[in-house]
Design a protein around this motif. Structure first.
Motif: not given
Length: 415
Positions: A317-322, A324-326, A354-359
């Motif tokens: 998981v890429r965190g919101l606070l850390t 650039a593409q959380p 964004t859903p795109q970043a998650c996928r």
């Protein structure tokens, strides 16, 4: 033409795959499925096999070779009481005819006995956590903190640790499913481990076109998954809706904690599970997992993840606070207060996800990537093993010469 280790391993080598036990199709079995996809001619060994008929497809019709524990285990999950016998049972498998032995281990599988000519690589989902860092939690949950039974259990776990350390030296190369597990392998065994993350079948998921008004979690309802913490946190914020999918021994306790805004569905089929993931505002994950496949499945559906910031989640998981593409948000403490605080912050900042970043993040963990990385690593390490055993060769051995040598070493292979 250079000797092709990978080609030899797949097409000509005798391969044995050892899996601790087979009673459900879970995360470790998904890894096993892809190992068998890489080595389609491999024989499978397991302490016992009680897989339901509707979950056996990934074995491709293979007959699983089991130990004497097969005759002792029941379908009610009594195998945990057979733990004292498992080291003995795993050592009874005769693997002397195999060139390559792959153990898929979260308990005792890595303890199989191999000879000096054989190459043994162990894919470690986790060292035995109930014998190591989770010993005290395991004893508390089993109500074994005092009395004669408690001391017997502590003595057993002590002996399991000694056995675990001793057998760690029989593995030629280690693979860990995450950096988190690789650190544990180094701490316990003082051995490096190559990190190859588990495969995620991202292709069967699609990003949801619209989001609902609910948060979602799905898991077996067992203590260490901490679904109770999630239910408690959302019950304290009745303006938020939570949906829980799953069943297990913690069901009644979680139902008692759940407020009217918390819906517990029990078991749901895979189609409905996917739909819930696609529609959820966020997927909530409160366990300290060694890796954790379900949060990646949620991201493959375009759904952010709110996760406890320890263990494998930090790698998926890429965190919101850390970032650039959380793709999600972490909470720092395994408490309902910390989770509520994280959800509050998520709602303020979720427009950055964004859903795109998650996928896109989930696509990094696909099945083909796993197969390619696994075969490349095992082929490389196998070749090193051969060179070490046979002495340094000035030129790579031709494949025909290698096969002939293996047939001389193991005449039974000629058949």
């Amino acid at each position: 033409m250079p000797f092709d280790s990978s080609g030899f391993l797949v097409e000509k080598a005798r391969v044995a795959v050892i899996h601790d036990w087979l009673y459900t199709y879970g995360g470790a079995e998904r890894v096993l499925e892809q190992i068998l996809a890489v080595f389609p001619n491999a024989d499978v060994f397991s302490l016992f096999d009680t897989l339901p008929d509707d979950q056996r497809g990934f074995l491709g019709g293979r007959k699983v070779r089991t130990s004497f524990i097969q005759k002792l285990v029941r379908k009610n999950g009594n195998h945990r009481f057979l733990l004292p016998l498992m080291p003995l049972a795993i050592e009874q498998f005769d693997l002397s005819d195999y060139d390559l032995v792959i153990s898929s281990s979260y308990a005792v599988a890595k303890g199989v006995i191999t000879g000096p000519r054989q190459f043994h690589v162990s894919y470690v989902h986790s060292p035995m956590r109930y014998a190591w860092d989770l010993q005290h939690e395991y004893l508390r949950n089993s109500k074994l903190t005092s009395g004669a039974k408690a001391w017997m259990a502590k003595l057993l776990l002590h002996k399991m640790r000694l056995w675990d350390i001793r057998t760690s030296n029989s593995v030629d190369s280690y693979i860990a499913n995450s950096n988190f597990v690789a650190q544990r392998v180094w701490k316990l065994y003082r051995r490096p481990a190559k990190v190859i993350s588990p495969p995620v079948n991202v292709d069967r998921f699609r990003a949801g076109e619209s989001k609902g008004d609910f948060y979602f979690t799905a898991s077996r309802l067992v203590q260490y998954k901490r679904i109770d913490l999630i239910a408690e946190a959302f019950s304290r914020t009745p303006e938020r809706r939570l949906v829980i999918a799953g069943e297990g021994p913690e069901m009644r306790r979680i139902q008692a904690l759940a407020g009217p805004n918390v819906e517990i569905l029990g078991h749901v089929d895979s189609d409905r599970l996917t739909a819930l993931m696609q529609q959820a505002r966020a997927f909530v994950f409160a366990a300290e997992e060694d890796f954790g496949i379900v949060p990646l499945e949620a991201q493959a559906c375009g759904t952010p993840v709110i996760a406890y910031g320890r263990g494998g989640a930090l790698e998926t998981v890429r965190g919101l606070l850390t970032s650039a593409q959380p793709t999600g948000m972490f909470f720092n403490h395994q408490t309902s207060d910390s989770l509520v605080e994280a959800v509050d912050l998520f709602e303020q900042m979720s427009s950055r996800i964004t859903p795109q970043a998650c996928r896109a993040n989930a696509l990094r963990f696909g099945e083909q990537r796993f197969r390619d990385d696994l075969l490349a690593f095992i082929g490389q390490e196998f070749d090193r093993h051969v060179q070490h055993y046979d002495g340094v060769r000035p030129e790579p051995m031709a494949e025909a010469e290698w096969v002939e040598k293996r047939l001389v070493s193991h005449p039974g292979h000629a058949a």
